[in-house]
Design a protein around this motif. Structure first.
Motif, PDB file in Angstrom:
ATOM      1  N   VAL A   1      85.547  39.879  20.970  1.00  0.00           N
ATOM      2  CA  VAL A   1      85.556  41.303  21.302  1.00  0.00           C
ATOM      3  C   VAL A   1      86.998  41.654  21.680  1.00  0.00           C
ATOM      4  O   VAL A   1      87.496  41.229  22.716  1.00  0.00           O
ATOM      5  CB  VAL A   1      84.602  41.626  22.470  1.00  0.00           C
ATOM      6  N   ASP A   2      87.655  42.423  20.840  1.00  0.00           N
ATOM      7  CA  ASP A   2      89.100  42.602  20.980  1.00  0.00           C
ATOM      8  C   ASP A   2      89.536  43.629  22.016  1.00  0.00           C
ATOM      9  O   ASP A   2      90.683  43.609  22.463  1.00  0.00           O
ATOM     10  CB  ASP A   2      89.703  43.018  19.625  1.00  0.00           C
ATOM     11  N   ARG A   3      88.643  44.540  22.398  1.00  0.00           N
ATOM     12  CA  ARG A   3      89.090  45.649  23.229  1.00  0.00           C
ATOM     13  C   ARG A   3      88.198  45.824  24.452  1.00  0.00           C
ATOM     14  O   ARG A   3      86.981  45.601  24.387  1.00  0.00           O
ATOM     15  CB  ARG A   3      89.072  46.936  22.387  1.00  0.00           C
ATOM     16  N   VAL A   4      88.810  46.182  25.586  1.00  0.00           N
ATOM     17  CA  VAL A   4      88.043  46.509  26.793  1.00  0.00           C
ATOM     18  C   VAL A   4      88.312  47.960  27.149  1.00  0.00           C
ATOM     19  O   VAL A   4      89.408  48.472  26.921  1.00  0.00           O
ATOM     20  CB  VAL A   4      88.410  45.588  27.973  1.00  0.00           C
ATOM     21  N   GLN A   5      87.303  48.623  27.692  1.00  0.00           N
ATOM     22  CA  GLN A   5      87.438  50.025  28.080  1.00  0.00           C
ATOM     23  C   GLN A   5      86.913  50.208  29.486  1.00  0.00           C
ATOM     24  O   GLN A   5      85.793  49.794  29.800  1.00  0.00           O
ATOM     25  CB  GLN A   5      86.651  50.920  27.122  1.00  0.00           C
ATOM     26  N   PRO A   6      87.707  50.817  30.375  1.00  0.00           N
ATOM     27  CA  PRO A   6      87.272  50.960  31.768  1.00  0.00           C
ATOM     28  C   PRO A   6      86.309  52.124  31.966  1.00  0.00           C
ATOM     29  O   PRO A   6      86.427  53.164  31.331  1.00  0.00           O
ATOM     30  CB  PRO A   6      88.585  51.239  32.506  1.00  0.00           C
ATOM     31  N   VAL A   7      85.372  51.914  32.879  1.00  0.00           N
ATOM     32  CA  VAL A   7      84.505  52.991  33.349  1.00  0.00           C
ATOM     33  C   VAL A   7      84.597  52.972  34.878  1.00  0.00           C
ATOM     34  O   VAL A   7      83.892  52.216  35.537  1.00  0.00           O
ATOM     35  CB  VAL A   7      83.057  52.816  32.887  1.00  0.00           C
ATOM     36  N   PRO A   8      85.494  53.772  35.468  1.00  0.00           N
ATOM     37  CA  PRO A   8      85.670  53.757  36.922  1.00  0.00           C
ATOM     38  C   PRO A   8      84.473  54.366  37.650  1.00  0.00           C
ATOM     39  O   PRO A   8      83.875  55.347  37.191  1.00  0.00           O
ATOM     40  CB  PRO A   8      86.922  54.616  37.139  1.00  0.00           C
ATOM     41  N   THR A   9      84.141  53.782  38.789  1.00  0.00           N
ATOM     42  CA  THR A   9      83.085  54.305  39.635  1.00  0.00           C
ATOM     43  C   THR A   9      83.327  53.819  41.049  1.00  0.00           C
ATOM     44  O   THR A   9      84.237  53.025  41.286  1.00  0.00           O
ATOM     45  CB  THR A   9      81.692  53.861  39.132  1.00  0.00           C
ATOM     46  N   GLU A  10      82.538  54.280  42.015  1.00  0.00           N
ATOM     47  CA  GLU A  10      82.621  53.743  43.365  1.00  0.00           C
ATOM     48  C   GLU A  10      82.013  52.344  43.373  1.00  0.00           C
ATOM     49  O   GLU A  10      81.136  52.035  42.569  1.00  0.00           O
ATOM     50  CB  GLU A  10      81.852  54.631  44.341  1.00  0.00           C
ATOM     51  N   PHE A  11      82.465  51.525  44.304  1.00  0.00           N
ATOM     52  CA  PHE A  11      81.969  50.149  44.331  1.00  0.00           C
ATOM     53  C   PHE A  11      80.457  50.095  44.481  1.00  0.00           C
ATOM     54  O   PHE A  11      79.783  49.312  43.817  1.00  0.00           O
ATOM     55  CB  PHE A  11      82.632  49.360  45.455  1.00  0.00           C
ATOM     56  N   GLY A  12      79.912  50.942  45.360  1.00  0.00           N
ATOM     57  CA  GLY A  12      78.474  50.935  45.588  1.00  0.00           C
ATOM     58  C   GLY A  12      77.662  51.405  44.400  1.00  0.00           C
ATOM     59  O   GLY A  12      76.443  51.244  44.365  1.00  0.00           O
ATOM     60  N   SER A  13      78.338  52.000  43.403  1.00  0.00           N
ATOM     61  CA  SER A  13      77.641  52.473  42.202  1.00  0.00           C
ATOM     62  C   SER A  13      77.729  51.482  41.052  1.00  0.00           C
ATOM     63  O   SER A  13      77.203  51.747  39.968  1.00  0.00           O
ATOM     64  CB  SER A  13      78.238  53.815  41.750  1.00  0.00           C
TER      65      SER A  13
END
Length: 312
Positions: free
Chosen positions: A105-117
């Motif tokens: 899997v060549d690519r990573v994409q971030p999905v930011p959220t709060e830690f508790g989520s």
């Protein structure tokens, strides 16, 4: 990381640490980047790989076909965050890039959220894997499937210069009736409660920067976080310092935490493949080379397994 070892999890994290780099981004920059990427992640949620009915899961095959894996991050230095250039980095994302590349899997994409989520977001398929250095503990092991830890961590305190109250562990905080703060969702909440500190008296702040500010301003006597978080955040402070690292006590015994990637419970095939590559990286020394720029030392490398941490 380091959210509650036991009990109810709050709205955000684990234990933060900071920096990798010559110039660490300001908190405002981090939040702006996280917000922008959070919108991007939310807009693309419908494209996240859906749950599988295949025994052991077929998520890895689908990720290979897509060519991208979505990482749930909590916007924490040095675990996983967006830098001032808008790029995804941190110990967990950089390790994810190395492991998933090896898995095809060549690519990573971030999905930011709060830690508790992070765990709810993983369960609702907002992203494919949690890459936030999350501590492995018994309660979380009932909700997610952990890879083996890629690091271990002790705790430390941010205190005013000279440590006027002599605070070196949670028992000292209770004995001295010190004003105590820690981060949202940090494991340190429960460690303080276990030592006898009343939970309602704990000041919960968003992150380690807010904790440092609270100590510097005299609103609290101490902020608790991971040893790495603490030693990095105080580097440029003229008013605060870090205490020596120590092991919090759980059920009367010193406890060492370990942080790891988390997967949905059904995805044992992906977890096992991830673990296999992680073992290779650890054996070759590449794991330490990936983590070292983020402030990790050889003392934070570990051979602990998720199985033994889940049993504690």
């Amino acid at each position: 990381m380091a959210p509650p070892h036991r009990g109810t999890e709050r709205t955000a994290r684990k234990a933060v640490r900071t920096d990798r780099h010559p110039a660490a981004p300001r908190r405002r920059t981090l939040l702006a980047g996280a917000a922008a990427l959070g919108a991007l992640g939310a807009a693309g949620c419908s494209r996240v790989a859906t749950a599988s009915s295949t025994k052991g899961g077929d998520l890895l095959e689908r990720l290979r076909a897509q060519g991208v894996v979505r990482l749930g991050i909590a916007g924490e230095i040095p675990f996983g965050y967006i830098d001032r250039n808008g790029d995804l980095t941190g110990e967990a994302p950089e390790l994810a890039k190395a492991v998933f590349k090896r898995l095809g899997v060549d690519r990573v994409q971030p999905v930011p959220t709060e830690f508790g989520s992070l765990i709810p977001g993983l369960d609702s398929q907002q992203f494919d894997v949690v890459a936030a250095g999350m501590y492995v503990n018994k309660e979380r092991c009932e909700q997610v499937l952990f890879a083996d830890p890629d690091y271990q961590m002790l705790d430390a305190f941010v205190v005013r210069k000279g440590n006027p109250k002599g605070l070196r562990d949670y028992q000292d905080v209770v004995r001295e009736k010190a004003k105590f703060a820690t981060g949202t969702g940090y494991a340190e909440i429960q460690y303080a409660v276990d030592a006898g500190y009343r939970e309602s008296d704990i000041l919960i702040v968003p992150d380690q920067v807010a904790g440092l500010n609270a100590v510097e301003a005299g609103r609290v006597d101490v902020f608790a976080g991971t040893a790495l978080t603490v030693r990095e955040v105080v580097k440029k402070s003229a008013k605060a310092e870090a205490t020596e690292a120590f092991a919090p006590r759980v059920d009367g015994k010193p406890h060492v935490d370990g942080g790891a990637f988390a997967f949905r419970m059904a995805e044992t095939n992906l977890r096992d493949a991830f673990n296999a590559e992680l073992r290779k990286l650890r054996k070759s020394g590449e794991l330490f080379r990936i983590l070292r720029p983020f402030g990790f030392t050889k003392a934070e490398m570990t051979d602990m397994t998720a199985k033994e941490l889940c049993a504690q």
